[in-house]
Design an enzyme around this catalytic site. Structure first.
Site, short mmCIF file in Angstrom:
data_model
loop_
_atom_site.label_atom_id
_atom_site.label_comp_id
_atom_site.label_asym_id
_atom_site.label_seq_id
_atom_site.Cartn_x
_atom_site.Cartn_y
_atom_site.Cartn_z
N THR A 56 2.78 -1.88 8.97
CA THR A 56 3.28 -2.84 9.96
C THR A 56 3.55 -4.22 9.39
O THR A 56 4.20 -5.03 10.05
CB THR A 56 2.22 -3.02 11.07
OG1 THR A 56 1.02 -3.47 10.42
CG2 THR A 56 1.97 -1.72 11.82
N HIS A 114 9.70 -24.14 8.70
CA HIS A 114 8.59 -24.83 9.37
C HIS A 114 7.25 -24.62 8.68
O HIS A 114 6.42 -25.52 8.68
CB HIS A 114 8.46 -24.34 10.82
CG HIS A 114 9.56 -24.82 11.70
ND1 HIS A 114 9.54 -24.67 13.08
CD2 HIS A 114 10.74 -25.45 11.41
CE1 HIS A 114 10.65 -25.18 13.60
NE2 HIS A 114 11.40 -25.66 12.60
N CYS A 129 3.13 -3.22 4.10
CA CYS A 129 2.24 -2.14 4.52
C CYS A 129 2.94 -1.48 5.72
O CYS A 129 4.13 -1.73 5.94
CB CYS A 129 0.83 -2.64 4.83
SG CYS A 129 0.68 -3.72 6.27
N ASP A 146 0.87 -1.18 0.00
CA ASP A 146 0.00 0.00 0.00
C ASP A 146 0.91 1.23 0.00
O ASP A 146 2.12 1.12 -0.26
CB ASP A 146 -1.00 -0.05 1.17
CG ASP A 146 -0.37 0.15 2.53
OD1 ASP A 146 0.88 0.32 2.62
OD2 ASP A 146 -1.09 0.16 3.54
N HIS A 184 6.34 -31.12 9.93
CA HIS A 184 6.03 -29.82 9.31
C HIS A 184 5.15 -30.02 8.08
O HIS A 184 4.23 -29.24 7.84
CB HIS A 184 7.33 -29.09 8.96
CG HIS A 184 8.16 -28.80 10.17
ND1 HIS A 184 7.66 -28.11 11.25
CD2 HIS A 184 9.43 -29.14 10.49
CE1 HIS A 184 8.60 -28.01 12.18
NE2 HIS A 184 9.68 -28.64 11.75
#
Ligand code: RB5
Length: 146
Positions: free
Chosen positions: A71, A102, A69, A8, A138
């Protein structure tokens, strides 16, 4: 590797827009970048660009995706709504490498307001060079994600 990249407006936040530098970094490493936008600092909605990156990965137009973005949280929430996308928002090197080993993460989400540009580049280098461990437990857990 072909990488779908999207963000963004945070990816173009002034005075140091990260996204052009990240794209140049990826291309400098020999990757092909499919840039789905946004392309400037005007305010947009992060789910729209998460959706575009996920579509590119799910349709096979890109092998993996990179999202940014403010965060990394918004784009990761949006990306993980897509079945088949395993998006990881990472803030440490260990999270980056374990997201591959993982979780077989196929989208990396970065926070422009959390990480320095240098750290973003470092995280990308680790993430692109770390394989899925392929360990039985996994594989089983990733399979349960659908
Ligand atoms: C946009 O200002 C900001 O809310 C967005 O980039 C992101 O951080 C949301 O999670």
């Amino acid at each position: 590797m072909i990488l779908a990249v999207g963000c963004d407006h945070a990816g173009y936040e002034l005075p140091h827009p990260y996204m052009p530098a990240i794209i140049a970094h990826l291309e400098g490493l020999g990757h092909e970048v499919v840039h789905v936008g946004t392309y400037g600092p005007e305010s947009v909605d992060y789910p729209d660009f998460a959706d575009k990156v996920c579509a590119a990965v799910l349709e096979g137009r890109a092998e993996r995706g990179v999202l940014m973005c403010g965060t990394g949280i918004g784009v990761s929430i949006a990306a993980n709504r897509h079945l088949g996308i395993r998006a990881a928002v990472c803030a440490t090197e260990e999270m980056v490498s374990l997201s591959r080993e993982h979780n077989d993460a196929n989208v990396l989400c970065l926070g422009r307001r959390i990480l320095s540009l240098e750290l973003c580049a470092q995280f990308l280098d680790i993430w692109l060079n770390t394989p899925f461990s392929g360990g039985e437990r996994h594989c089983r857990r990733v399979a349960k994600l659908g």
